[in-house]
Design a protein around this motif. Sequence first.
Motif: not given
Lengths: 478, 87
Positions: B7-11, B14-15, B17-18, B45, B48, B51
């Motif tokens: 799975q993609p990580g938080l980083e 969030l990237q 999402l930006e 969202v 995340a 997580t």
Amino acid sequence: MADSPQDPENGVLDLFSAVPPSGVAAESSAMATGDKADADPEADGPRVWSVAEVNRAVREHLEAGFSGIWVSGEVSNWKRAGSGHCYFSLRDDSAELRCVLWRSDAARLPMDPDDGMEVRLLGDLTLYEARGAFQMRARKLEAAGEDGLWRLAFERLREKLEGEGLLSPDRKRRLPRFPRTVGVVTSTTGAALRDILSVLHRRAPWTRVLVRNARVQGEGAAKEIADGIRFFAATGDIDVLIVGRGGGSVEDLWSFNDEGVARAIAASPIPVVSAVGHEVDVTISDLVADLRAPTPSAAAEAVVPEAETLRGQLGAVRTRLRRALQSGVDARRRRLADGPRRLARAIQARIRPLEHRTETAHRRLGAGIRSVLSDRGRRIRVQERLGRAMDVRIRSRRDQLTGLAGRLQALSPLATLERGYAIPLSSDGHVLRRVEEFSPGVPFHLRVHDGTVEARVDALHPNDDTEDPDDGRGRRDE
Amino acid sequence: MSDDATQPGLETRLQRLEQILVKLEAEELDLEDALALFEEGIGHVREAEKTLSTAALRVEEVLGEGVTRPLEGSPGTTAGATGRVDS
């Protein structure tokens, strides 16, 4: 101790003339003699010592009397043997003392002292019996000033690494904002790890933590730390690495001033956070690392975000997403509704300059026409005035004429003729006023009141006085 | 939770999402594209947030290359067998 290159000439010869601390010397010499005093020395002649006996006695005497003393002087002929033991001399202007620093003690030195360096030693005086060599067995070596040798070693390594650019701020990498996996190189039994884990658990419990155990002080610690760093660098399982330990003495923290550790940190492809000791402790590791954290807890705080903050951020992102979508929809709806109006505006915008030009042209034309018209008007008005003036004149003339006609009527010869006068006229119609205008025998006309009479001159009888014929009429008016 | 690795990580989330926000807020998009971006964003969202709600820190001691064991006595340590390190 086979490799101890002791110089026999430095042996202890005049041991008993030395002045050992009082009491200790007396007691130990009493012991030394007491051991051997099983026979009457005078009975069998002088007491004869074996060399071993002498050396042993001297060694015991020395060790009893000169234990745990500090001696200061200049280092000379420093030599670190392959075994790790260090041999050197301490000297001042007039004397020299052979010294040895065993490996276990030498390993704790941050660096070898330079020749000529002013140091002080803590240790015991002893005798190497095999060679009868007098020497000081040092347990501790300190350069002048507190932590002198440590500071010196620190500065030297710092300068060296700085010269290579390893401390440059340009080398500092940004830490990942949201690491999934955090690596830690420290002692698994240390307080530092407990602090780090406690902070990570509180702030970011989703994080995975991989710990590589390493002794963080004492002999071999630096190598284990450097190995731990290199291990993570090679496996690449982590996003960020914390290297550190809790507080301790300068010596305890020394592994983190080790060149090998510094180079392992510098070579790490993974960003490294260094957290050694307390806030005031700065190590070479701190300087080489991508981030220096004042404490292990601070390191943990630096590498992970706080769950609460992140939750807030995600909430804000959710709101922005909704708002952005909504405003996109709204904008499109507005555009649709605006269509006709915008079209009209566009057309108007196109037309307006044309209108303007038309208006200008129109205005100019109007002005031209008006000016032409007003010219003509002026002319007409002049004519009118002229006409009126003429009329007035004409009228007055007419009045004049009417008056004159009246007067003429009054003066008309015909009226006079009614009263009996006649007017002689020549055949061509001239009024014959003077005698000389008549000729005898010549016919003429006589105009009378009701007709004309043909007449003929018989005779001429001129008068003496004559009148101006031009004024006759006016004079006759009066 | 070894599925985390795929799975993609938080980083990453969030990237992404930006990026989505920048596009959604600044660009003239088809309604369809905007909706797709919005749904992708909300998905990130949610994931995340999931997580973030993880209860306990996983702490493992690395014994050798690829070999770990749970470190006992750590705060919030989850029980888990010694295993290979992911990836």
